[in-house]
Design a protein around this motif. Structure first.
Motif, short mmCIF file in Angstrom:
data_model
loop_
_atom_site.label_atom_id
_atom_site.label_comp_id
_atom_site.label_asym_id
_atom_site.label_seq_id
_atom_site.Cartn_x
_atom_site.Cartn_y
_atom_site.Cartn_z
N LYS A 13 0.84 -1.20 0.00
CA LYS A 13 0.00 0.00 0.00
C LYS A 13 0.88 1.26 0.00
O LYS A 13 0.61 2.20 -0.73
CB LYS A 13 -0.92 -0.03 1.23
CG LYS A 13 -1.88 1.11 1.29
CD LYS A 13 -2.98 0.90 2.32
CE LYS A 13 -2.48 0.92 3.73
NZ LYS A 13 -3.58 0.97 4.72
N LYS A 17 1.01 4.19 -2.88
CA LYS A 17 0.76 5.60 -2.57
C LYS A 17 1.94 6.47 -3.01
O LYS A 17 1.74 7.60 -3.44
CB LYS A 17 0.50 5.78 -1.08
CG LYS A 17 -0.90 5.32 -0.69
CD LYS A 17 -1.13 5.39 0.79
CE LYS A 17 -1.56 6.76 1.18
NZ LYS A 17 -1.97 6.81 2.62
N THR A 24 -5.91 7.32 -2.08
CA THR A 24 -6.19 7.56 -0.66
C THR A 24 -6.23 6.23 0.08
O THR A 24 -6.23 5.16 -0.55
CB THR A 24 -7.57 8.24 -0.50
OG1 THR A 24 -8.59 7.32 -0.93
CG2 THR A 24 -7.66 9.53 -1.30
N ASP A 25 -6.29 6.30 1.40
CA ASP A 25 -6.41 5.07 2.19
C ASP A 25 -7.70 4.34 1.84
O ASP A 25 -7.73 3.11 1.83
CB ASP A 25 -6.38 5.39 3.69
CG ASP A 25 -4.97 5.73 4.17
OD1 ASP A 25 -3.99 5.26 3.55
OD2 ASP A 25 -4.85 6.46 5.16
#
Length: 60
Positions: A13, A17, A24-25
């Motif tokens: 993740k 990013k 976004t999360d």
């Protein structure tokens, strides 16, 4: 086809990013058995195919 991820999802993740700053999360929320939802969100945000995204994630 089940998404095969090497290593820790949090590490993957973070790499996604870094590469794609617009993610976004929420875009990267991953629940076991929900690979298609994750790939669908990424496909919509990044304009890439699910197969392209699956291969990129598996290579990380």
């Amino acid at each position: 086809m089940k998404l095969q991820m090497k290593g820790n999802w949090n590490e993957i993740k973070g790499k996604l990013k870094q590469k794609y700053g617009q993610l976004t999360d929420d875009d990267l929320a991953f629940a076991d058995g929900k690979e298609d939802e994750l790939l669908g969100r990424l496909q919509k945000r990044l304009g890439r195919t699910k197969d392209e995204l699956r291969a990129e994630i598996e290579d990380m």
